[in-house]
Design a protein around this motif. Sequence first.
Motif, mmCIF file in Angstrom:
data_model
loop_
_atom_site.group_PDB
_atom_site.id
_atom_site.type_symbol
_atom_site.label_atom_id
_atom_site.label_comp_id
_atom_site.label_asym_id
_atom_site.label_seq_id
_atom_site.Cartn_x
_atom_site.Cartn_y
_atom_site.Cartn_z
ATOM 1 N N GLU A 75 0.828 -1.205 0.000
ATOM 2 C CA GLU A 75 0.000 0.000 0.000
ATOM 3 C C GLU A 75 0.863 1.256 0.000
ATOM 4 N N ARG A 76 0.448 2.241 -0.777
ATOM 5 C CA ARG A 76 1.034 3.580 -0.607
ATOM 6 C C ARG A 76 -0.038 4.486 -0.011
ATOM 7 N N ASP A 77 0.320 5.101 1.118
ATOM 8 C CA ASP A 77 -0.625 5.938 1.845
ATOM 9 C C ASP A 77 -0.302 7.399 1.560
ATOM 10 N N GLU A 78 -0.953 7.969 0.538
ATOM 11 C CA GLU A 78 -0.638 9.341 0.109
ATOM 12 C C GLU A 78 -0.976 10.355 1.183
ATOM 13 N N ILE A 79 -1.986 10.058 1.990
ATOM 14 C CA ILE A 79 -2.434 11.018 3.006
ATOM 15 C C ILE A 79 -1.394 11.164 4.119
#
Lengths: 383, 383
Positions: free
Chosen positions: B167-171
């Motif tokens: 997962e990439r968590d942009e937030i």
Amino acid sequence: QAGAIETLEKTLETFIPDAELKEVKRILYGKELKKLILPQKVVEAAQEREFDLQGYVFEAAPEQLRTPRIVRVGLIQNKIILPTDAPVLNQITALHKRVSEIVEVAAFCGVNIVCFQEAWTMPFAFCTREKEPWTEFAESAEDGFTTRFCQELAKKYNMVVVSPILERDEIHGGTLWNTAVVVSNTGQFLGKSRKNHIPRVGDFNESTYYMEGNTGHRVFQTQFGRIAVNICYGRHHPLNWFMYSINGAEIIFNPSATVGAVSEPMWSVEARNAAIANHCFTCAINRVGTEYFKNEFTSGNGKKAHHEFGHFYGSSYVAAPDGSRSPGLSRTHDGLLVAEIDLNLNRQTADKWNFKMTGRYDMYADELTKATQNDFKPNIIKE
Amino acid sequence: QAGAIETLEKTLETFIPDAELKEVKRILYGKELKKLILPQKVVEAAQEREFDLQGYVFEAAPEQLRTPRIVRVGLIQNKIILPTDAPVLNQITALHKRVSEIVEVAAFCGVNIVCFQEAWTMPFAFCTREKEPWTEFAESAEDGFTTRFCQELAKKYNMVVVSPILERDEIHGGTLWNTAVVVSNTGQFLGKSRKNHIPRVGDFNESTYYMEGNTGHRVFQTQFGRIAVNICYGRHHPLNWFMYSINGAEIIFNPSATVGAVSEPMWSVEARNAAIANHCFTCAINRVGTEYFKNEFTSGNGKKAHHEFGHFYGSSYVAAPDGSRSPGLSRTHDGLLVAEIDLNLNRQTADKWNFKMTGRYDMYADELTKATQNDFKPNIIKE
């Protein structure tokens, strides 16, 4: 049926060809263990005394700053000797005699720490829910007949003795407890550790006789390493194993008395999982044989009253932190399992696999504390 | 060597005569499971698509006030498709295609909840410690390419999809996580659950890429039961399984990627112990095949650099609270394991064996809280 398979391992060895057997054993038992070379006279003594004798070696890698920390543990499983309606003292004495002849062989094998099965001085009579004569088997942990017997053995053989008995605690109202007495190799009473989790399942009506132990998760520093005792039903509770380990146990003994088609498939899983998860050795001991009781009893399962509740399937074994394990002792005969252990394997495995380092125990302490509150709200996500 | 044994169960069945085999299986696998009868077209579809298809039924006793709570779960294990140096999007798309053809067969089998293997859209490239191109496989859990793909599957087949991805968590600063996305059978994003324990062992350099998960032990209420996801290395941590169970999980999935001679003997022990200890079902999923990487890497074990770190041994299985378990899927081939589960077995087993009732969690919360303090004094008794 009880005798259909003597041990799982022998059945595999009998039928599976060598090439495949090697892989089957690797998957089921982990890395191959060396057999312990035992003198011929010892092997003969075991044969004469009619018990299964097996010995294995759990090796560790050499280190620069620590010498190997070799300890030999002995696990004893046995049938009761006299009928369950024989006089109490005769039953106890007969068991003392039988176990002492097995312990003598353990001494020949160089065993440093020996552990007997749960409530080893008596039949596992809690199925009956009768109070008499079974409560008469209870003894003082500190200076009872059986503890004194163990102290003699300990001194004679320079051996730590773990002796799980039915305890009567005179200082606290004469209450009964399911207790393991630990006797130092010097013959001193080192301490006692009570069964933390008490079953209410099938014929195991133990909560009729004694309460959950109040001795916490103490660990005993012996000359041969730090040991703890997780008695019987506690093996189903991962937190119990865990807390002994957190207190520093290097070897956790699990003296047990268990029977049945549901229990047996769990047997090879639970103590072994505990060895893996806690980077320590575990020693699972179960009694053998079928015990008959004069008065019939029911099992809370809608079936007719009976005089016995099935055979204790033995299968005592030792499990290591690296996932390897010894074969089991016989499912039907008395036995002595000797394991030579290099305790350095614990830290070597821990340094490699890091379960304690990655354990996040602060998170679990917090979550578990919340979960025990009456107003706990489970963390459930709904659409 | 990887192919020496296709599955442990087939090897036992090949060589051990029927009478003994029955006892061997009882001891190793618990009560015998019925095979799930699957339509011929489904069996053929699996053959055409070249994957191992197995189906088993975990039954429970009838009750008076509850109807059976039947759910079919599907466990998918697979190799990667393209070479690891193919363009990233091509690799992802090829895996989507392969998994969708297995999911279609799962739908034919009536599967209600399907779970894929850990980081299923990519090779398990964390052995390399290279950041590029592997971090490009990371996607948004909420609305990434792969989550949208799973939503399509979920709607099409009325199936809950558990999709473990990078997962990439942009937030939160574009950080990476090892995350399972749970998509409802309605196609809605139900939530995500991050890997709680991150390994630092051998080729599993995952701590180089992402941190320990911060989503706790959430459980997802689906139309077919309450599920949780314990990702990979978390299977070595009994507390992790436990806390999902305390939050109400009835089925805990363990999507994994694991190799090696030490890991494999542990594989059949850990998820199964968790099912027993927590009175729930567990589903252990491991990928298969050997993954080659263009640039050589070392494994922190003093050995020469190499391009692969051994074969993922598959062997995905389902374990039940009563100690029974399914056979494993192939050690070398893609596979789909379908298990029909009656969730009533959880409470039936709990009411009989009482591990939660006898768990003494207040004691453990207290002891664990103390054990996490810096000034903790282990409970050690000395002579």
